[in-house]
Scaffold this motif. Structure first.
Motif, PDB file in Angstrom:
ATOM      1  N   LEU A  72       0.830  -1.198   0.000  1.00 54.94           N
ATOM      2  CA  LEU A  72       0.000   0.000   0.000  1.00 54.94           C
ATOM      3  C   LEU A  72       0.870   1.257   0.000  1.00 54.94           C
ATOM      4  N   ALA A  73       1.913   1.244   0.833  1.00 56.04           N
ATOM      5  CA  ALA A  73       2.791   2.413   0.949  1.00 56.04           C
ATOM      6  C   ALA A  73       3.544   2.695  -0.340  1.00 56.04           C
ATOM      7  N   GLU A  74       3.813   1.650  -1.122  1.00 53.12           N
ATOM      8  CA  GLU A  74       4.575   1.812  -2.360  1.00 53.12           C
ATOM      9  C   GLU A  74       3.700   2.203  -3.550  1.00 53.12           C
ATOM     10  N   SER A  75       2.387   2.261  -3.350  1.00 52.58           N
ATOM     11  CA  SER A  75       1.493   2.590  -4.445  1.00 52.58           C
ATOM     12  C   SER A  75       1.574   4.076  -4.780  1.00 52.58           C
ATOM     13  N   ASP A  76       0.970   4.465  -5.885  1.00 50.63           N
ATOM     14  CA  ASP A  76       0.961   5.864  -6.300  1.00 50.63           C
ATOM     15  C   ASP A  76      -0.104   6.674  -5.568  1.00 50.63           C
ATOM     16  N   PHE A  77      -0.883   6.018  -4.714  1.00 50.49           N
ATOM     17  CA  PHE A  77      -1.958   6.687  -3.991  1.00 50.49           C
ATOM     18  C   PHE A  77      -1.524   7.066  -2.577  1.00 50.49           C
ATOM     19  N   ASN A  78      -2.225   8.032  -1.998  1.00 48.43           N
ATOM     20  CA  ASN A  78      -2.153   8.237  -0.558  1.00 48.43           C
ATOM     21  C   ASN A  78      -2.992   7.139   0.081  1.00 48.43           C
ATOM     22  N   VAL A  79      -2.598   6.699   1.264  1.00 52.77           N
ATOM     23  CA  VAL A  79      -3.253   5.538   1.864  1.00 52.77           C
ATOM     24  C   VAL A  79      -3.609   5.817   3.328  1.00 52.77           C
ATOM     25  N   ALA A  80      -4.767   5.332   3.741  1.00 52.69           N
ATOM     26  CA  ALA A  80      -5.168   5.359   5.147  1.00 52.69           C
ATOM     27  C   ALA A  80      -5.643   3.956   5.525  1.00 52.69           C
ATOM     28  N   LEU A  81      -5.414   3.583   6.776  1.00 52.45           N
ATOM     29  CA  LEU A  81      -5.864   2.284   7.290  1.00 52.45           C
ATOM     30  C   LEU A  81      -7.013   2.522   8.258  1.00 52.45           C
ATOM     31  N   LEU A  82      -8.164   1.926   7.966  1.00 55.85           N
ATOM     32  CA  LEU A  82      -9.332   2.041   8.828  1.00 55.85           C
ATOM     33  C   LEU A  82      -9.525   0.724   9.567  1.00 55.85           C
ATOM     34  N   ILE A  83      -9.443   0.777  10.881  1.00 51.87           N
ATOM     35  CA  ILE A  83      -9.584  -0.432  11.708  1.00 51.87           C
ATOM     36  C   ILE A  83     -10.945  -0.401  12.378  1.00 51.87           C
TER      37      ILE A  83
END
Length: 215
Positions: A72-83
């Motif tokens: 996820l971190a290496e993708s071209d997108f910004n990422v958030a984790l929802l728990i």
């Protein structure tokens, strides 16, 4: 004036019908079902990965969690984790609270991925809606905020830290290597990867943001 409709994509493998039902109640959302390569939801340039607490624990115990987070971190997108979930959901799992806290700290600090907490699918739907509203507003009225440093070297580092996945240490290495901000901004991918901490994927992200058209 008509309220603009915000597109929210959700993965066709996501098994959370209650979330979609709740989101469908908002007239200013356009829900689009598709196969997402990464994440469970996509809003503009952001991916949101949803994990229930039991899934988080299981993926941590079997070693899947950090490989997923790394992708996820290496993708071209910004990422958030929802728990999503309550502590009672994992009361029967043999895992120390400290292990979970350590994993979440690593995700936030080392991978620069914000963590959002939800107690239920209903609350998750509300959070996704709020995120969509915030991100849509942020996209339409983007401003660089925060206290700006006054010293020239600090201003140079401040500018470089606006690049994808470039923190204070990497910004300093870039400036030491190229000597000027202009040289960093005009460096090719091959030139960027000569700097410790920049691989091909990160160099590609940097060049992409620097060369992308605003319109």
């Amino acid at each position: 004036m008509q309220t603009p409709v915000i597109s929210l994509f959700y993965d066709d493998r996501e098994h959370a019908e209650s979330i979609i039902v709740q989101l469908s109640k908002h007239d200013d959302l356009s829900l689009i079902k598709k196969r997402l390569t990464l994440g469970d939801y996509q809003i503009n340039e952001w991916l949101i990965e949803r994990k229930t607490l039991p899934d988080l624990v299981l993926s941590l115990c079997d070693g899947r969690l950090f490989s997923q987070i790394a992708r996820l971190a290496e993708s071209d997108f910004n990422v958030a984790l929802l728990i999503e979930g309550k502590s009672q959901d994992i009361i029967e799992y043999k895992i120390h609270r400290e292990a979970l806290i350590g994993a979440l700290c690593a995700i936030s600090i080392h991978f620069h991925i914000p963590v959002i907490r939800s107690q239920s699918q209903t609350e998750t739907a509300k959070l996704l809606y709020y995120c969509a509203k915030q991100l849509n507003h942020h996209t339409s009225d983007l401003k660089l905020t925060g206290r700006k440093p006054k010293r020239q070297k600090n201003r140079q580092l401040f500018i470089l830290q606006s690049l994808p996945q470039v923190g204070p240490k990497l910004a300093k290495r870039l400036l030491c290597h190229f000597l000027t901000v202009e040289a960093v901004m005009t460096a090719s991918e091959n030139e960027l990867i000569q700097v410790e901490g920049i691989g091909k994927k990160k160099a590609k992200k940097i060049r992409k943001i620097l060369t992308a058209s605003y319109y």
